[in-house]
Motif scaffolding. Structure first.
Motif, mmCIF file in Angstrom:
data_model
loop_
_atom_site.group_PDB
_atom_site.id
_atom_site.type_symbol
_atom_site.label_atom_id
_atom_site.label_comp_id
_atom_site.label_asym_id
_atom_site.label_seq_id
_atom_site.Cartn_x
_atom_site.Cartn_y
_atom_site.Cartn_z
ATOM 1 N N LEU A 113 -45.577 36.175 69.647
ATOM 2 C CA LEU A 113 -46.182 35.383 68.576
ATOM 3 C C LEU A 113 -45.905 35.993 67.214
ATOM 4 C CD1 LEU A 113 -47.884 32.838 68.508
ATOM 5 C CD2 LEU A 113 -49.917 34.265 68.572
ATOM 6 N N ASP A 114 -45.842 37.309 67.147
ATOM 7 C CA ASP A 114 -45.586 37.975 65.871
ATOM 8 C C ASP A 114 -44.618 39.125 66.113
ATOM 9 O OD1 ASP A 114 -45.629 38.751 63.277
ATOM 10 O OD2 ASP A 114 -47.679 39.552 63.315
ATOM 11 N N ILE A 115 -43.413 38.984 65.586
ATOM 12 C CA ILE A 115 -42.374 39.983 65.814
ATOM 13 C C ILE A 115 -42.164 40.858 64.586
ATOM 14 C CG2 ILE A 115 -40.392 38.629 65.056
ATOM 15 C CD1 ILE A 115 -39.014 39.624 67.672
ATOM 16 N N SER A 116 -43.119 40.834 63.657
ATOM 17 C CA SER A 116 -42.944 41.620 62.434
ATOM 18 C C SER A 116 -42.889 43.123 62.708
ATOM 19 C CB SER A 116 -44.057 41.294 61.433
ATOM 20 O OG SER A 116 -45.320 41.544 62.015
ATOM 21 N N HIS A 117 -43.458 43.575 63.831
ATOM 22 C CA HIS A 117 -43.390 44.989 64.222
ATOM 23 C C HIS A 117 -42.886 45.069 65.668
ATOM 24 C CE1 HIS A 117 -45.614 45.941 60.605
ATOM 25 N NE2 HIS A 117 -46.516 45.027 60.949
ATOM 26 N N PRO A 118 -41.576 44.902 65.869
ATOM 27 C CA PRO A 118 -41.069 44.841 67.246
ATOM 28 C C PRO A 118 -41.261 46.141 68.032
ATOM 29 C CG PRO A 118 -39.259 44.891 65.678
ATOM 30 C CD PRO A 118 -40.515 44.746 64.895
ATOM 31 N N ASP A 119 -41.194 47.271 67.352
ATOM 32 C CA ASP A 119 -41.381 48.534 68.079
ATOM 33 C C ASP A 119 -42.811 48.667 68.606
ATOM 34 O OD1 ASP A 119 -38.763 49.280 67.729
ATOM 35 O OD2 ASP A 119 -39.159 50.379 65.869
ATOM 36 N N GLU A 120 -43.770 48.160 67.852
ATOM 37 C CA GLU A 120 -45.159 48.194 68.331
ATOM 38 C C GLU A 120 -45.335 47.291 69.547
ATOM 39 O OE1 GLU A 120 -47.912 47.319 65.220
ATOM 40 O OE2 GLU A 120 -47.149 48.933 63.936
ATOM 41 N N VAL A 121 -44.672 46.143 69.539
ATOM 42 C CA VAL A 121 -44.750 45.233 70.689
ATOM 43 C C VAL A 121 -44.128 45.903 71.912
ATOM 44 C CG1 VAL A 121 -43.992 43.018 71.621
ATOM 45 C CG2 VAL A 121 -44.723 43.173 69.242
ATOM 46 N N ARG A 122 -42.963 46.529 71.728
ATOM 47 C CA ARG A 122 -42.306 47.221 72.859
ATOM 48 C C ARG A 122 -43.181 48.360 73.376
ATOM 49 N NH1 ARG A 122 -37.630 46.524 69.432
ATOM 50 N NH2 ARG A 122 -36.281 44.951 70.367
ATOM 51 N N GLU A 123 -43.768 49.116 72.469
ATOM 52 C CA GLU A 123 -44.617 50.229 72.885
ATOM 53 C C GLU A 123 -45.851 49.719 73.618
ATOM 54 O OE1 GLU A 123 -43.982 53.318 72.944
ATOM 55 O OE2 GLU A 123 -45.958 54.051 73.509
ATOM 56 N N SER A 124 -46.409 48.620 73.144
ATOM 57 C CA SER A 124 -47.573 48.037 73.815
ATOM 58 C C SER A 124 -47.213 47.584 75.230
ATOM 59 C CB SER A 124 -48.096 46.862 72.997
ATOM 60 O OG SER A 124 -49.107 46.190 73.696
ATOM 61 N N ILE A 125 -46.049 46.961 75.386
ATOM 62 C CA ILE A 125 -45.614 46.530 76.721
ATOM 63 C C ILE A 125 -45.370 47.747 77.607
ATOM 64 C CG2 ILE A 125 -43.712 45.436 77.996
ATOM 65 C CD1 ILE A 125 -43.435 43.491 75.627
ATOM 66 N N ARG A 126 -44.697 48.758 77.052
ATOM 67 C CA ARG A 126 -44.378 49.952 77.846
ATOM 68 C C ARG A 126 -45.655 50.654 78.309
ATOM 69 N NH1 ARG A 126 -44.530 55.029 77.594
ATOM 70 N NH2 ARG A 126 -45.231 55.088 75.451
ATOM 71 N N ARG A 127 -46.564 50.895 77.387
ATOM 72 C CA ARG A 127 -47.775 51.666 77.701
ATOM 73 C C ARG A 127 -48.776 50.855 78.516
ATOM 74 N NH1 ARG A 127 -51.452 51.362 74.191
ATOM 75 N NH2 ARG A 127 -49.994 51.090 72.504
ATOM 76 N N GLY A 128 -48.979 49.606 78.125
ATOM 77 C CA GLY A 128 -50.036 48.818 78.744
ATOM 78 C C GLY A 128 -49.647 48.102 80.020
ATOM 79 N N LEU A 129 -48.363 47.783 80.170
ATOM 80 C CA LEU A 129 -47.957 46.994 81.335
ATOM 81 C C LEU A 129 -46.908 47.694 82.200
ATOM 82 C CD1 LEU A 129 -47.750 43.484 79.630
ATOM 83 C CD2 LEU A 129 -49.585 44.376 81.069
ATOM 84 N N GLU A 130 -45.848 48.224 81.568
ATOM 85 C CA GLU A 130 -44.750 48.750 82.377
ATOM 86 C C GLU A 130 -45.134 50.014 83.138
ATOM 87 O OE1 GLU A 130 -41.230 50.230 80.380
ATOM 88 O OE2 GLU A 130 -40.014 49.304 81.947
ATOM 89 N N GLU A 131 -45.770 50.954 82.482
ATOM 90 C CA GLU A 131 -46.126 52.197 83.180
ATOM 91 C C GLU A 131 -47.060 51.945 84.362
ATOM 92 O OE1 GLU A 131 -47.411 55.037 80.291
ATOM 93 O OE2 GLU A 131 -45.392 55.274 79.492
ATOM 94 N N PRO A 132 -48.083 51.095 84.222
ATOM 95 C CA PRO A 132 -48.891 50.788 85.417
ATOM 96 C C PRO A 132 -48.104 50.064 86.498
ATOM 97 C CG PRO A 132 -50.130 50.265 83.436
ATOM 98 C CD PRO A 132 -48.728 50.575 83.005
#
Length: 157
Positions: A132-151
């Motif tokens: 929905l908001d790609i203004s901070h793509p690194d934050e989105v990637r980090e959120s996916i990595r930390r919150g979803l991918e690692e689990p």
């Protein structure tokens, strides 16, 4: 603890229970310990199943937390008087290697409000995510990595 350590621990317990500490008792203890470990080896490997169940629980907790946070973020965007978003698609390099792990991660991304998995590359290493908001793509990637991918990695890889 590997199986050899368990065998020596059982042999030591055998010697303590015998109370003599002779070489013959130690030899008998080692033989009994090896037989016990060999007999229980199948159930000992099942310990990884318990770890996996724990990791699945962690995934469910992490996914629930990400779901709540994403709902609140989307709610804030929807209720704001001026919508300042930049929708877009980003490429997310995943560390998941199994098709099940990649699918589970892509579905988790899609189920999280504000993001949608639109495609997966041919080599299953890149997930294209509409956000929905790609203004901070690194934050989105980090959120996916930390919150979803690692689990997901802990639960299914």
């Amino acid at each position: 603890m590997n199986l050899a350590d368990i065998a020596f621990l059982l042999a030591a317990i055998w010697i303590l229970m015998k109370g003599t500490g002779s070489a013959g008792d130690f030899f008998v203890g080692i033989i009994l310990a090896v037989l016990i470990v060999r007999f229980l080896r199948k159930s000992y490997r099942q310990e990884t199943s318990f770890i996996r169940v724990r990791n699945i629980g962690r995934y469910l907790l992490s996914f629930s937390r990400e779901l709540v946070v994403a709902n609140l973020q989307v709610l804030r965007i929807v209720l704001s008087p001026r919508i300042r978003i930049q929708p877009g698609i980003l490429a997310y390099q995943t560390r998941c290697r199994s098709p099940f792990g990649v699918t589970m991660l892509a579905n988790s991304i899609t189920l999280t409000p504000g993001t949608l998995s639109v495609d997966i590359s041919e080599d299953n290493r890149t997930i294209f995510v509409h956000t929905l908001d790609i203004s901070h793509p690194d934050e989105v990637r980090e959120s996916i990595r930390r919150g979803l991918e690692e689990p997901v990695l802990g639960a299914v890889e």
